[in-house]
Design a protein around this motif. Structure first.
Motif, PDB file in Angstrom:
ATOM      1  N   SER A   1      13.555  -1.190  11.388  1.00 29.48           N
ATOM      2  CA  SER A   1      12.774  -1.787  10.311  1.00 29.48           C
ATOM      3  C   SER A   1      11.330  -1.303  10.384  1.00 29.48           C
ATOM      4  N   GLU A   2      10.779  -1.289  11.590  1.00 29.78           N
ATOM      5  CA  GLU A   2       9.393  -0.830  11.760  1.00 29.78           C
ATOM      6  C   GLU A   2       9.262   0.656  11.461  1.00 29.78           C
ATOM      7  N   GLN A   3      10.239   1.438  11.883  1.00 27.58           N
ATOM      8  CA  GLN A   3      10.195   2.882  11.621  1.00 27.58           C
ATOM      9  C   GLN A   3      10.123   3.165  10.125  1.00 27.58           C
ATOM     10  N   SER A   4      10.930   2.460   9.343  1.00 26.78           N
ATOM     11  CA  SER A   4      10.969   2.686   7.898  1.00 26.78           C
ATOM     12  C   SER A   4       9.663   2.285   7.224  1.00 26.78           C
ATOM     13  N   ILE A   5       9.093   1.130   7.621  1.00 25.27           N
ATOM     14  CA  ILE A   5       7.869   0.677   6.958  1.00 25.27           C
ATOM     15  C   ILE A   5       6.697   1.559   7.336  1.00 25.27           C
ATOM     16  N   ARG A   6       6.667   2.058   8.562  1.00 23.75           N
ATOM     17  CA  ARG A   6       5.567   2.961   8.958  1.00 23.75           C
ATOM     18  C   ARG A   6       5.671   4.293   8.220  1.00 23.75           C
ATOM     19  N   GLU A   7       6.893   4.734   7.963  1.00 20.81           N
ATOM     20  CA  GLU A   7       7.078   5.961   7.185  1.00 20.81           C
ATOM     21  C   GLU A   7       6.569   5.753   5.756  1.00 20.81           C
ATOM     22  N   ALA A   8       6.832   4.562   5.201  1.00 17.41           N
ATOM     23  CA  ALA A   8       6.332   4.241   3.861  1.00 17.41           C
ATOM     24  C   ALA A   8       4.809   4.199   3.849  1.00 17.41           C
ATOM     25  N   ILE A   9       4.208   3.651   4.900  1.00 14.94           N
ATOM     26  CA  ILE A   9       2.738   3.566   4.986  1.00 14.94           C
ATOM     27  C   ILE A   9       2.111   4.962   5.004  1.00 14.94           C
ATOM     28  N   LYS A  10       2.713   5.876   5.755  1.00 20.49           N
ATOM     29  CA  LYS A  10       2.181   7.245   5.821  1.00 20.49           C
ATOM     30  C   LYS A  10       2.107   7.873   4.436  1.00 20.49           C
ATOM     31  N   ILE A  11       3.139   7.625   3.644  1.00 25.05           N
ATOM     32  CA  ILE A  11       3.158   8.197   2.281  1.00 25.05           C
ATOM     33  C   ILE A  11       2.144   7.474   1.404  1.00 25.05           C
ATOM     34  N   GLN A  12       2.083   6.138   1.530  1.00 30.64           N
ATOM     35  CA  GLN A  12       1.184   5.353   0.682  1.00 30.64           C
ATOM     36  C   GLN A  12      -0.280   5.698   0.928  1.00 30.64           C
ATOM     37  N   ILE A  13      -0.643   6.041   2.160  1.00 28.52           N
ATOM     38  CA  ILE A  13      -2.026   6.399   2.494  1.00 28.52           C
ATOM     39  C   ILE A  13      -2.492   7.606   1.685  1.00 28.52           C
ATOM     40  N   THR A  14      -1.558   8.474   1.308  1.00 32.74           N
ATOM     41  CA  THR A  14      -1.937   9.666   0.533  1.00 32.74           C
ATOM     42  C   THR A  14      -2.211   9.338  -0.933  1.00 32.74           C
ATOM     43  N   LEU A  15      -1.864   8.118  -1.342  1.00 30.35           N
ATOM     44  CA  LEU A  15      -2.087   7.703  -2.735  1.00 30.35           C
ATOM     45  C   LEU A  15      -3.304   6.791  -2.818  1.00 30.35           C
ATOM     46  N   ASP A  16      -3.968   6.769  -3.953  1.00 30.94           N
ATOM     47  CA  ASP A  16      -5.180   5.957  -4.142  1.00 30.94           C
ATOM     48  C   ASP A  16      -4.794   4.591  -4.708  1.00 30.94           C
ATOM     49  N   ASP A  17      -4.190   3.751  -3.829  1.00 28.98           N
ATOM     50  CA  ASP A  17      -3.771   2.421  -4.263  1.00 28.98           C
ATOM     51  C   ASP A  17      -3.911   1.467  -3.084  1.00 28.98           C
ATOM     52  N   GLU A  18      -5.087   0.844  -2.991  1.00 25.20           N
ATOM     53  CA  GLU A  18      -5.397  -0.021  -1.857  1.00 25.20           C
ATOM     54  C   GLU A  18      -4.502  -1.266  -1.804  1.00 25.20           C
ATOM     55  N   VAL A  19      -4.182  -1.814  -2.976  1.00 30.10           N
ATOM     56  CA  VAL A  19      -3.345  -3.013  -3.027  1.00 30.10           C
ATOM     57  C   VAL A  19      -1.933  -2.707  -2.518  1.00 30.10           C
ATOM     58  N   ALA A  20      -1.376  -1.590  -2.958  1.00 35.32           N
ATOM     59  CA  ALA A  20      -0.034  -1.205  -2.509  1.00 35.32           C
ATOM     60  C   ALA A  20      -0.008  -0.982  -1.000  1.00 35.32           C
ATOM     61  N   LEU A  21      -1.073  -0.382  -0.468  1.00 34.94           N
ATOM     62  CA  LEU A  21      -1.147  -0.158   0.970  1.00 34.94           C
ATOM     63  C   LEU A  21      -1.221  -1.490   1.715  1.00 34.94           C
ATOM     64  N   ALA A  22      -2.005  -2.419   1.176  1.00 34.67           N
ATOM     65  CA  ALA A  22      -2.134  -3.741   1.800  1.00 34.67           C
ATOM     66  C   ALA A  22      -0.786  -4.458   1.818  1.00 34.67           C
ATOM     67  N   ARG A  23       0.013  -4.282   0.763  1.00 37.17           N
ATOM     68  CA  ARG A  23       1.335  -4.905   0.727  1.00 37.17           C
ATOM     69  C   ARG A  23       2.234  -4.368   1.845  1.00 37.17           C
ATOM     70  N   LEU A  24       2.149  -3.070   2.080  1.00 38.85           N
ATOM     71  CA  LEU A  24       2.952  -2.484   3.153  1.00 38.85           C
ATOM     72  C   LEU A  24       2.507  -2.982   4.523  1.00 38.85           C
ATOM     73  N   TYR A  25       1.197  -3.109   4.689  1.00 37.50           N
ATOM     74  CA  TYR A  25       0.700  -3.623   5.965  1.00 37.50           C
ATOM     75  C   TYR A  25       1.089  -5.091   6.155  1.00 37.50           C
ATOM     76  N   THR A  26       1.267  -5.810   5.059  1.00 40.43           N
ATOM     77  CA  THR A  26       1.759  -7.188   5.177  1.00 40.43           C
ATOM     78  C   THR A  26       3.180  -7.196   5.726  1.00 40.43           C
ATOM     79  N   ASN A  27       3.994  -6.259   5.245  1.00 42.04           N
ATOM     80  CA  ASN A  27       5.358  -6.146   5.779  1.00 42.04           C
ATOM     81  C   ASN A  27       5.341  -5.769   7.252  1.00 42.04           C
ATOM     82  N   LEU A  28       4.436  -4.848   7.606  1.00 39.82           N
ATOM     83  CA  LEU A  28       4.322  -4.444   9.003  1.00 39.82           C
ATOM     84  C   LEU A  28       3.888  -5.631   9.861  1.00 39.82           C
ATOM     85  N   ALA A  29       3.015  -6.468   9.326  1.00 42.06           N
ATOM     86  CA  ALA A  29       2.577  -7.665  10.054  1.00 42.06           C
ATOM     87  C   ALA A  29       3.761  -8.585  10.344  1.00 42.06           C
ATOM     88  N   SER A  30       4.645  -8.736   9.360  1.00 43.71           N
ATOM     89  CA  SER A  30       5.826  -9.586   9.561  1.00 43.71           C
ATOM     90  C   SER A  30       6.709  -9.042  10.676  1.00 43.71           C
TER      91      SER A  30
END
Length: 534
Positions: free
Chosen positions: A102-131
């Motif tokens: 589960s952590e591997q998949s969400i971190r892979e998603a975060i790596k891709i999201q960082i390349t995009l200019d969407d702070e809210v979407a990135l924060a949502r992924l980090y919320t999942n990582l926090a869980s």
């Protein structure tokens, strides 16, 4: 135990699409996403719509679908959909108890999201990582990710996401047993969800509040919140969260002596756990069901407890293991299976001691979390990334220090045990030599030669002021010939069980006042020979 059931029900769904198809039928949706003639947006929308109602109840199917989703997103070069697929894959693994993947998949998603200019979407992924971090009891990291996300959501007026994080922070306080503070966060979250009329989210918060009420011994209020949550979960077909509702309901009913309702609830929760093949939930439900049977049907309680043993593994928390072995201890004790009950009790003590140590560390973790709350929230994505790098560096330094200290300790222990081994060997040789000298001592007048030496039962009994039974006498004569023989070998020669030999030896250690040492059997026969020569 209640904390464990909240570890996996909190997870923020991340969807990149902004619209969904109208059809809810799974077959219709599959037809849409498999039809390559449909527009890409329609196919992706059908996939994401399917996730909404099926990930928590059909994680295996969803994992296969996310592989298709990922392949399609990469083929179409759609990063948003790729992130969506990886996020859903992370959640499906989360439901199946595979936290690592589960952590591997969400971190892979975060790596891709960082390349995009969407702070809210990135924060949502980090919320999942926090869980996910919370599921691993990494509460300091959990709070760090939640705080970062909360600031972003508040600034962006993302009320739904803000409510999710508030509820999650409440769960961290729940973990720390600050139930009143946890309830305060839950109520803040519930207020927003009620305003937005988000029934599925209201269901989760009602479940959390039911758990907090249970811990505060407000059982009737707990039942009220849990029944409210269960009704919502049934409507949304959220079978995963329903399991936890049934479990807490059963415990609450049990506390107010409504045994029939408790049985109904726990059996329904167990049935759902088995349907979803969730090992952790199966174990928890079977243990509690067995506890309910303990007073009325000891055979059934024992059966349920024994069914858990083959499926319990390292991933199961220590508190659950302690509960299992305490249950089996009581079952075997009531069934007069003394040896088995002792074994279960020994295992219970090991895990329960570990649980107590964890609880003693809770105060330290509370302080760490409180300090983390005081840290200024990160202002932007770049500063947060730097903070994460610093965290990893500090963790590496700590790991390095621990490694060095461990190597030093290991070296010292190896030296100590080697020295101890040499000392023990010398002691063993000295003891055996003493026995040989005693056998060859002419003044005893007890033998013709050392090989024919015989113990004198009457003299021994007079010396220790105790009567030796036949088993003890047989054991002494075996030791006379082989002083350093093992218990197992004695048992074979004496045609007895190993436990019986152990009992005999312990009894004679007391008779002869043998002190603790590595060679107690040698010391025992030495004293017996001396007594024979008096």
């Amino acid at each position: 135990m209640v904390r464990n059931i909240f570890l996996k029900i909190v997870f923020l769904f991340i969807f990149s699409t902004t619209h969904f198809v109208a059809q809810n039928n799974a077959v219709d949706l599959k037809t849409i996403w498999e039809n390559s003639k449909n527009p890409d947006s329609t196919r992706f929308s059908a996939i994401n719509e399917f996730y909404k109602k099926n990930t928590s109840s059909q994680p295996d199917y969803v994992l296969k679908l996310t592989d298709f989703h990922i392949e399609l997103a990469r083929k179409k070069n759609n990063k948003n959909e790729l992130i969506s697929a990886l996020s859903e894959k992370s959640y499906a693994f989360y439901v199946k108890d595979n936290i690592k993947k589960s952590e591997q998949s969400i971190r892979e998603a975060i790596k891709i999201q960082i390349t995009l200019d969407d702070e809210v979407a990135l924060a949502r992924l980090y919320t999942n990582l926090a869980s996910i971090c919370r599921a691993q009891s990494k509460l300091v990291e959990t709070i760090r990710y939640y705080n970062y996300a909360l600031k972003i959501f508040e600034s962006a007026k993302e009320e739904k996401l803000e409510a999710a994080v508030l509820g999650n922070i409440g769960l961290v306080y729940f973990d720390l047993k600050n139930h009143e503070i946890a309830l305060d966060y839950f109520e803040k979250s519930l207020k927003i969800y009620t305003k937005l009329k988000l029934q599925d989210k209201i269901g989760y918060i009602s479940l959390y509040m039911g758990g907090a009420d249970f811990e505060n011994k407000n059982y009737k209020q707990s039942i009220q919140n849990l029944e409210k949550a269960l009704k919502i979960f049934k409507e949304s077909n959220d079978q995963f969260a329903s399991i936890d509702c049934y479990y807490l309901l059963a415990k609450s009913f049990h506390e107010i002596h409504k045994k029939d309702e408790a049985f109904i609830s726990i059996n329904r929760g167990l049935a759902l756990s088995q349907r979803l093949e969730n090992t952790t939930r199966i174990i928890q439900n079977k243990i509690f069901l067995a506890e309910l049977y303990l007073e009325s049907d000891i055979k059934k309680a024992t059966q349920l407890g024994e069914e858990v043993i083959p499926i319990i593994d390292e991933s199961i928390d220590k508190k659950t293991k302690a509960s299992l072995y305490n249950l089996l201890y009581n079952c075997y004790k009531k069934s007069n299976k003394i040896e088995l009950s002792h074994k279960m009790y020994d295992k219970y003590v090991v895990y329960n001691d570990s649980v107590l140590r964890d609880q003693s560390n809770l105060e330290l973790m509370k302080e760490a979390v409180n300090q983390e709350f005081k840290i200024k929230l990160l202002k932007n994505k770049q500063s947060f990334e730097q903070s994460e790098k610093d965290l990893k560096r500090n963790q590496f330094i700590k790991l390095l220090v621990i490694l060095v200290i461990s190597l030093v300790i290991i070296s010292v222990l190896l030296f100590y045990f080697r020295k101890k081994s040499v000392q023990n060997q010398k002691l063993r040789i000295a003891l055996l030599e003493e026995i040989k000298q005693l056998k060859n001592n002419d003044t005893t007048s007890l033998l013709v030669n050392s090989n024919e030496f015989e113990l004198q039962r009457e003299k021994i009994e007079l010396s220790i002021n105790k009567k030796l039974n036949d088993t003890d006498w047989n054991v002494l004569n075996i030791l006379l010939k082989e002083p350093d023989i093992s218990n197992k070998e004695i048992a074979e020669k004496a045609f007895m069980s190993v436990d019986g030999i152990g009992s005999s030896l312990r009894r004679m250690y007391l008779y002869f006042d043998i002190k603790e040492s590595k060679y107690k059997k040698i010391s025992l026969i030495t004293e017996a020979i001396k007594a024979s020569g008096k």
